[in-house]
Design a protein around this motif. Structure first.
Motif, PDB file in Angstrom:
ATOM      1  N   GLY A   1      -8.406  -9.479   1.384  1.00  0.00           N
ATOM      2  CA  GLY A   1      -7.582  -8.317   1.052  1.00  0.00           C
ATOM      3  C   GLY A   1      -6.121  -8.539   1.394  1.00  0.00           C
ATOM      4  N   ARG A   2      -5.850  -9.092   2.568  1.00  0.00           N
ATOM      5  CA  ARG A   2      -4.463  -9.336   2.944  1.00  0.00           C
ATOM      6  C   ARG A   2      -3.787 -10.321   1.986  1.00  0.00           C
ATOM      7  NH1 ARG A   2      -5.462 -10.041   9.482  1.00  0.00           N
ATOM      8  NH2 ARG A   2      -5.764  -7.796   9.937  1.00  0.00           N
ATOM      9  N   LEU A   3      -4.532 -11.367   1.587  1.00  0.00           N
ATOM     10  CA  LEU A   3      -3.960 -12.367   0.690  1.00  0.00           C
ATOM     11  C   LEU A   3      -3.610 -11.746  -0.664  1.00  0.00           C
ATOM     12  CD1 LEU A   3      -3.307 -15.354   0.071  1.00  0.00           C
ATOM     13  CD2 LEU A   3      -5.678 -15.597  -0.712  1.00  0.00           C
ATOM     14  N   LEU A   4      -4.535 -10.953  -1.202  1.00  0.00           N
ATOM     15  CA  LEU A   4      -4.315 -10.397  -2.537  1.00  0.00           C
ATOM     16  C   LEU A   4      -3.275  -9.280  -2.531  1.00  0.00           C
ATOM     17  CD1 LEU A   4      -8.013 -10.206  -3.848  1.00  0.00           C
ATOM     18  CD2 LEU A   4      -6.286 -11.939  -4.379  1.00  0.00           C
ATOM     19  N   VAL A   5      -3.330  -8.407  -1.526  1.00  0.00           N
ATOM     20  CA  VAL A   5      -2.435  -7.240  -1.501  1.00  0.00           C
ATOM     21  C   VAL A   5      -1.038  -7.622  -1.010  1.00  0.00           C
ATOM     22  CG1 VAL A   5      -2.062  -4.957  -0.505  1.00  0.00           C
ATOM     23  CG2 VAL A   5      -4.360  -5.635  -1.226  1.00  0.00           C
ATOM     24  N   ASP A   6      -0.958  -8.352   0.108  1.00  0.00           N
ATOM     25  CA  ASP A   6       0.339  -8.631   0.719  1.00  0.00           C
ATOM     26  C   ASP A   6       1.098  -9.755   0.023  1.00  0.00           C
ATOM     27  OD1 ASP A   6      -0.341  -6.664   2.494  1.00  0.00           O
ATOM     28  OD2 ASP A   6      -1.022  -8.041   4.065  1.00  0.00           O
ATOM     29  N   GLU A   7       0.400 -10.825  -0.365  1.00  0.00           N
ATOM     30  CA  GLU A   7       1.098 -11.984  -0.926  1.00  0.00           C
ATOM     31  C   GLU A   7       1.162 -11.946  -2.459  1.00  0.00           C
ATOM     32  OE1 GLU A   7       0.185 -15.800   0.571  1.00  0.00           O
ATOM     33  OE2 GLU A   7      -0.125 -15.124   2.641  1.00  0.00           O
ATOM     34  N   TYR A   8       0.040 -11.586  -3.085  1.00  0.00           N
ATOM     35  CA  TYR A   8       0.025 -11.595  -4.555  1.00  0.00           C
ATOM     36  C   TYR A   8       0.349 -10.222  -5.152  1.00  0.00           C
ATOM     37  CZ  TYR A   8      -1.895 -16.303  -4.486  1.00  0.00           C
ATOM     38  OH  TYR A   8      -2.070 -17.661  -4.290  1.00  0.00           O
ATOM     39  N   LYS A   9       0.532  -9.204  -4.297  1.00  0.00           N
ATOM     40  CA  LYS A   9       0.962  -7.861  -4.720  1.00  0.00           C
ATOM     41  C   LYS A   9       0.007  -7.225  -5.741  1.00  0.00           C
ATOM     42  CE  LYS A   9       4.601  -8.497  -2.182  1.00  0.00           C
ATOM     43  NZ  LYS A   9       4.674  -7.850  -0.843  1.00  0.00           N
ATOM     44  N   ILE A  10      -1.283  -7.469  -5.585  1.00  0.00           N
ATOM     45  CA  ILE A  10      -2.280  -6.822  -6.441  1.00  0.00           C
ATOM     46  C   ILE A  10      -2.513  -5.408  -5.915  1.00  0.00           C
ATOM     47  CG2 ILE A  10      -4.615  -6.915  -7.375  1.00  0.00           C
ATOM     48  CD1 ILE A  10      -2.889  -9.225  -8.296  1.00  0.00           C
ATOM     49  N   PRO A  11      -2.345  -4.356  -6.732  1.00  0.00           N
ATOM     50  CA  PRO A  11      -2.581  -2.986  -6.263  1.00  0.00           C
ATOM     51  C   PRO A  11      -4.020  -2.806  -5.773  1.00  0.00           C
ATOM     52  CG  PRO A  11      -1.429  -2.969  -8.370  1.00  0.00           C
ATOM     53  CD  PRO A  11      -1.873  -4.382  -8.134  1.00  0.00           C
ATOM     54  N   ARG A  12      -4.170  -2.030  -4.711  1.00  0.00           N
ATOM     55  CA  ARG A  12      -5.497  -1.821  -4.123  1.00  0.00           C
ATOM     56  C   ARG A  12      -6.482  -1.195  -5.126  1.00  0.00           C
ATOM     57  NH1 ARG A  12      -6.495  -1.995   1.289  1.00  0.00           N
ATOM     58  NH2 ARG A  12      -4.753  -2.674   2.610  1.00  0.00           N
ATOM     59  N   LYS A  13      -5.953  -0.378  -6.064  1.00  0.00           N
ATOM     60  CA  LYS A  13      -6.868   0.274  -7.018  1.00  0.00           C
ATOM     61  C   LYS A  13      -7.547  -0.735  -7.937  1.00  0.00           C
ATOM     62  CE  LYS A  13      -3.295   1.258 -10.505  1.00  0.00           C
ATOM     63  NZ  LYS A  13      -2.635   2.319 -11.289  1.00  0.00           N
ATOM     64  N   HIS A  14      -7.017  -1.964  -8.008  1.00  0.00           N
ATOM     65  CA  HIS A  14      -7.605  -2.998  -8.855  1.00  0.00           C
ATOM     66  C   HIS A  14      -8.458  -3.987  -8.051  1.00  0.00           C
ATOM     67  CE1 HIS A  14      -5.570  -1.616 -12.383  1.00  0.00           C
ATOM     68  NE2 HIS A  14      -4.363  -1.823 -11.867  1.00  0.00           N
ATOM     69  N   ILE A  15      -8.755  -3.644  -6.814  1.00  0.00           N
ATOM     70  CA  ILE A  15      -9.597  -4.505  -5.974  1.00  0.00           C
ATOM     71  C   ILE A  15     -10.803  -3.704  -5.515  1.00  0.00           C
ATOM     72  CG2 ILE A  15      -9.701  -5.970  -3.927  1.00  0.00           C
ATOM     73  CD1 ILE A  15      -6.689  -6.238  -4.042  1.00  0.00           C
ATOM     74  N   LEU A  16     -11.973  -4.178  -5.853  1.00  0.00           N
ATOM     75  CA  LEU A  16     -13.214  -3.495  -5.509  1.00  0.00           C
ATOM     76  C   LEU A  16     -13.905  -4.238  -4.369  1.00  0.00           C
ATOM     77  CD1 LEU A  16     -15.148  -1.186  -6.426  1.00  0.00           C
ATOM     78  CD2 LEU A  16     -16.299  -2.885  -7.866  1.00  0.00           C
ATOM     79  N   GLY A  17     -14.251  -3.502  -3.304  1.00  0.00           N
ATOM     80  CA  GLY A  17     -15.011  -4.108  -2.215  1.00  0.00           C
ATOM     81  C   GLY A  17     -14.247  -4.266  -0.912  1.00  0.00           C
ATOM     82  N   LEU A  18     -13.017  -3.747  -0.822  1.00  0.00           N
ATOM     83  CA  LEU A  18     -12.263  -3.849   0.427  1.00  0.00           C
ATOM     84  C   LEU A  18     -12.930  -3.086   1.566  1.00  0.00           C
ATOM     85  CD1 LEU A  18      -8.565  -3.531  -0.850  1.00  0.00           C
ATOM     86  CD2 LEU A  18      -9.773  -5.597  -0.113  1.00  0.00           C
ATOM     87  N   ASP A  19     -13.786  -2.143   1.235  1.00  0.00           N
ATOM     88  CA  ASP A  19     -14.475  -1.352   2.264  1.00  0.00           C
ATOM     89  C   ASP A  19     -15.628  -2.128   2.908  1.00  0.00           C
ATOM     90  OD1 ASP A  19     -15.812  -1.375  -0.172  1.00  0.00           O
ATOM     91  OD2 ASP A  19     -16.821   0.536   0.212  1.00  0.00           O
TER      92      ASP A  19
END
Length: 533
Positions: free
Chosen positions: A506-524
């Motif tokens: 999650g940190r790699l995708l959200v912080d570095e690649y700037k992928i919005p959280r709404k487009h990532i399933l399974g962070l929970d």
């Protein structure tokens, strides 16, 4: 006869022998039709159904239905053409002209009263009592109804144009018309100049009604006779000249020649007809039928489609251009001198424009306002015209829904459009793909006893390189990582890393690649921190 809903008793395909008998009956009833014209309206190899119905008054009627449109109906062994057929052959019957306001009365079940008849400079058609006649409205030669004359032309004139003129059987917008595809009448220019009389006068004279309404339907006998004489001897050309002037001003404001505007209108009607009207089951389709049944009905309100005013001059030349240059259709001469559309490239991307939901709403709003479709009583509703009916309603809703709320109108339109999504990367052209974008899916699976692995898929959809993601995660968590083909997919892969690494992913995708959280399933699915001692 068809002002109210009718009951369908049976609906069966016609037999070959009955088809031949129907052709013979049509030839006898309408001898002015040639054999080619009869074959056009009753083709040999296309589906034709016989539908038995009972009207609301209990009358037994037989309908002949082609391409889901009723083309003839039979009552007491007498054949009558429907408006769909009369649009193909507008000169099939003697014509009486009235005002648009009167048409609303006729569709409601009224007969055509003589004070509502508009007499052209050439005079009324010569008919006898009981003669089958067509009804048109001013400025358009396309018939909108049929009926029988209650008296001869001489008797009509002798009565001072008072009383009932036609007993009306069927009209545009009645239940028989609604049984078909609900297409609108084509725009056909009148052959004679029409009186420059106002519609306000027509509403005052009101040509539809019964005998009991006759006292309020028009002027006195002397006045009617004088008006009729004036109309027969004095040509009225002021209104057409004014309209021609208005058209010239519009052409100047548009900046295009009338020929260029007609070329664009021709292409617009052609594309609309292919998209909305024509189906695979209709092919092969006579080019003349395509023009009359489909292209004319797709012409926008207030405009008139005239191929002779375009740069093509002929339909065959226009269709040849659509075949050779745009690769949209294939036309062949299946019989001598008769051309048919035999193939349509349904997947051809003629437009390909991408619209946001807001832009779609704006386009719909402008269309509704320009065509005056907002309900006058309740502004929250929109009246469904034939184009919206074809585009947004299901077949079973045709006779049930006449109006829609604005939100329902927008949602239906958006649901019927091809969904797509757009990816934006710095310094690159936008990437547009069909359908909704799937989220990056992170799951945690068990391997063996107490071993867990983190699985990541759909990275490619966001322009991410799976091997680069795997290498970066391996360095971060110091755990083994692999990239394997995704089962059931040819071009997708699955990144697998040892342990529950959802937090790091999650940190790699959200912080570095700037992928919005709404487009990532399974962070929970990240492991919960242990309790502090």
């Amino acid at each position: 006869m068809f002002a109210k809903p009718f009951r369908v008793k049976s609906n069966i395909a016609i037999k070959g022998s009955d088809r031949r008998k129907l052709k013979a009956d049509i030839s006898t009833a309408f001898p002015m039709l040639s054999a080619e014209q009869i074959s056009e309206v009753i083709p040999n190899k296309e589906d034709l159904n016989v539908v038995k119905i009972y009207t609301h008054k209990g009358d037994s009627v037989t309908l002949y239905v082609l391409h889901k449109n009723p083309i003839f109906f039979e009552v007491e062994r007498k054949l009558y053409p429907t408006v769909y057929t009369l649009w193909l052959f507008p000169d099939l019957l003697p014509v009486f002209t009235t005002w648009p306001a009167v048409l609303q009365k006729l569709a409601g079940g009224a007969d055509l009263m003589l004070p509502g008849v508009v007499v052209p400079p050439s005079g009324l058609p010569g008919v006898k009592q009981g003669c089958l006649c067509a009804i048109t409205v001013v400025r358009n030669r396309a018939p909108v109804g049929i009926g029988t004359a209650t008296m001869s032309t001489a008797e009509m004139l002798g009565a001072g144009m008072k009383g009932k003129g036609l007993s009306v059987f069927h009209t545009y917008t009645d239940q028989l018309w609604a049984f078909g595809d609900k297409s609108s009448p084509p725009t056909i220019a009148p052959s004679d100049p029409e009186p420059a009389e106002s519609e306000e006068h027509s509403e005052e004279s009101d040509g539809g009604g019964g005998e009991e309404e006759e006292k309020d339907l028009g002027p006195s006998t002397d006045t009617a006779s004088k008006t009729l004489q004036d109309q027969q001897t004095t040509p009225h050309c002021a209104e057409p000249e004014e309209k021609a002037g208005e058209g010239s001003e519009e052409a100047e404001e548009d900046g295009r020649t009338p020929q260029e505007q007609m070329d664009e209108l021709l292409l617009q009607c052609f594309l609309h007809a292919l998209k909305i009207k024509v189906k695979k089951s209709d092919l092969p389709l006579l080019t003349s039928t395509f023009l009359r049944n489909h292209m004319f009905s797709c012409c926008p309100s207030g405009k008139q489609l005239d191929i002779k005013k375009s740069s093509y001059k002929k339909l065959s030349k226009f269709l040849k251009c659509m075949q050779q240059q745009r690769k949209l259709i294939q036309v062949k001469e299946l019989s001598k001198g008769v051309e048919s559309i035999v193939e349509v490239d349904w997947k051809h991307r003629e437009k390909g424009s991408v619209l946001t939901a807001a832009e779609v709403r704006t386009i719909i709003t402008n269309y509704v306002k320009n065509n005056e479709l907002v309900d006058e009583i309740n502004k929250n509703y929109v009246t469904i015209n034939p184009i919206l009916c074809d585009s947004l309603l299901d077949k079973q809703e045709y006779q049930e829904i006449e109006k829609l709320k604005w939100d329902d109108l927008f949602n239906r339109c958006l649901d019927r459009m091809q969904h797509c999504h757009q990816l934006l990367f710095p310094g690159q052209e936008p990437i547009i793909r069909k359908g909704h974008i799937e989220p990056i899916d992170i799951t945690v699976a068990s391997r063996g006893a107490n071993k867990k692995v983190t699985l990541i898929k759909n990275l490619e959809l966001y322009g991410l390189e799976p091997h680069a993601i795997a290498s970066s995660l391996q360095q971060r968590v110091q755990a083994s990582c692999a990239v394997n083909p995704l089962p059931g997919s040819k071009d997708k892969v699955l990144v697998q890393i040892q342990g529950n690494q959802v937090v790091h992913v999650g940190r790699l995708l959200v912080d570095e690649y700037k992928i919005p959280r709404k487009h990532i399933l399974g962070l929970d699915k990240a492991p919960k921190p242990g309790k502090k001692k």
